[in-house]
Design an enzyme around this catalytic site. Structure first.
Site, PDB file in Angstrom:
ATOM      1  N   CYS A   1      82.212  84.223  33.451  1.00  0.00           N
ATOM      2  CA  CYS A   1      83.498  84.912  33.293  1.00  0.00           C
ATOM      3  C   CYS A   1      83.430  85.870  32.101  1.00  0.00           C
ATOM      4  O   CYS A   1      82.791  86.908  32.186  1.00  0.00           O
ATOM      5  CB  CYS A   1      84.635  83.905  33.162  1.00  0.00           C
ATOM      6  SG  CYS A   1      86.276  84.636  33.394  1.00  0.00           S
TER       7      CYS A   1
ATOM      8  N   HIS B   1      83.805  80.861  37.885  1.00  0.00           N
ATOM      9  CA  HIS B   1      83.456  79.706  37.059  1.00  0.00           C
ATOM     10  C   HIS B   1      82.705  78.676  37.905  1.00  0.00           C
ATOM     11  O   HIS B   1      83.307  77.725  38.418  1.00  0.00           O
ATOM     12  CB  HIS B   1      84.715  79.062  36.466  1.00  0.00           C
ATOM     13  CG  HIS B   1      85.272  79.791  35.303  1.00  0.00           C
ATOM     14  ND1 HIS B   1      85.028  79.422  33.997  1.00  0.00           N
ATOM     15  CD2 HIS B   1      86.077  80.892  35.241  1.00  0.00           C
ATOM     16  CE1 HIS B   1      85.653  80.254  33.175  1.00  0.00           C
ATOM     17  NE2 HIS B   1      86.293  81.156  33.904  1.00  0.00           N
TER      18      HIS B   1
ATOM     19  N   GLU C   1      80.976  76.247  37.053  1.00  0.00           N
ATOM     20  CA  GLU C   1      81.072  74.889  36.497  1.00  0.00           C
ATOM     21  C   GLU C   1      82.294  74.135  37.023  1.00  0.00           C
ATOM     22  O   GLU C   1      82.337  72.903  36.972  1.00  0.00           O
ATOM     23  CB  GLU C   1      81.091  74.935  34.964  1.00  0.00           C
ATOM     24  CG  GLU C   1      82.387  75.393  34.328  1.00  0.00           C
ATOM     25  CD  GLU C   1      82.544  76.898  34.230  1.00  0.00           C
ATOM     26  OE1 GLU C   1      83.323  77.340  33.354  1.00  0.00           O
ATOM     27  OE2 GLU C   1      81.919  77.628  35.021  1.00  0.00           O
TER      28      GLU C   1
END
Length: 260
Positions: free
Chosen positions: A127, A231, A233
């Site tokens: 990001c 993102h 993750e």
């Protein structure tokens, strides 16, 4: 260090310059690591280490440990998401005060990027981290997608936060297209209002949103440098979203190769 020892991956610190009083850190600056970013690294067998900034206010305050020492100790770096990149960092002024960003963090992360590149160790941006890579390599950013890009879809929703998703398109012949064969319009998370405008030196676009907003970039140089506007993750929690494992595994493979 033994070649088969777990990889040591740094994550650049997020900065909280004015923490809420209820946290009990009056007049202090907090540096922190988002849990899921660390767990994404650890889930693939690597060790995660937060790399604190070596800056205070707007001037460099060198202590007994330098950025080079961290690069020596680590196998790769991940730039976390967070506050806007300061327009000052790419030669502009903020069009609105709330877009002024975090110049302190920019300086710290730009130095990290270049030190890892010089050493041939991989850099991955998430990001804000993708935007920072673009700026570190001489690019610029769109300061606010909704007001400056006509026809753009929603890329951030304060109420939905990480539950806002949209499809992306991998560019033909890109490394991402090779990592995800058969994926035509995978869904990704979206929590940003800024994006790549002018590409940095030797960067290429690897994915775009349905509105043409840049969603992934990669360096064409001699080592691994890549950034993703989404993102990854956060994706393991939602099976509808693009599998984040191939991205992490490619990054760790590059780290292992750089270790020699």
């Amino acid at each position: 260090m033994p070649k088969d020892a777990p990889l040591r991956i740094g994550l650049s610190a997020r900065l909280m310059h004015d923490p809420p009083a209820e946290l009990g850190f009056r007049n202090k600056v907090l540096q922190y690591l988002e849990q899921q970013a660390a767990h994404w690294v650890m889930a693939h067998g690597a060790m995660a280490f937060m790399v604190p900034t070596l800056y205070k206010t707007s001037t460099v305050q060198r202590e007994s440990v330098s950025v080079r020492d961290y690069v020596d100790a680590l196998d790769g770096i991940i730039l976390q998401g967070g506050a806007d990149v300061a327009p000052e960092s790419y030669g502009e002024t903020a069009l609105r005060p709330e877009w002024s960003g975090d110049r302190v963090r920019d300086l710290y992360e730009i130095e990290l990027v270049w030190e890892f590149i010089i050493r041939g160790k991989p850099v991955l941006g998430i990001c804000r981290g993708a935007q920072l890579i673009n700026v570190a390599l001489g690019g610029s950013l769109v300061q606010d997608i909704p007001s400056l890009l006509a026809g753009a879809i929603a890329h951030r929703d304060e109420a939905l936060y990480d539950a806002l998703h949209h499809p992306v398109q991998f560019l033909a012949g890109s490394r991402l297209a090779a990592l995800y064969p058969g994926f035509e319009s995978p869904l990704v998370s979206s929590i940003h209002h800024q994006s790549v405008k002018r590409l940095g030196n030797d960067l290429i676009v690897e994915a775009e949103g349905p509105d043409g907003v840049v969603e992934a970039i990669r360096w064409r140089g001699s080592s691994y440098v890549a950034g993703f506007q989404w993102h990854p993750e956060f994706h393991p929690r939602d099976p509808r979203l693009l599998d984040s494992s191939p991205v992490m595994q490619e990054f760790l493979d590059a780290a292992r190769e750089a270790r020699g």
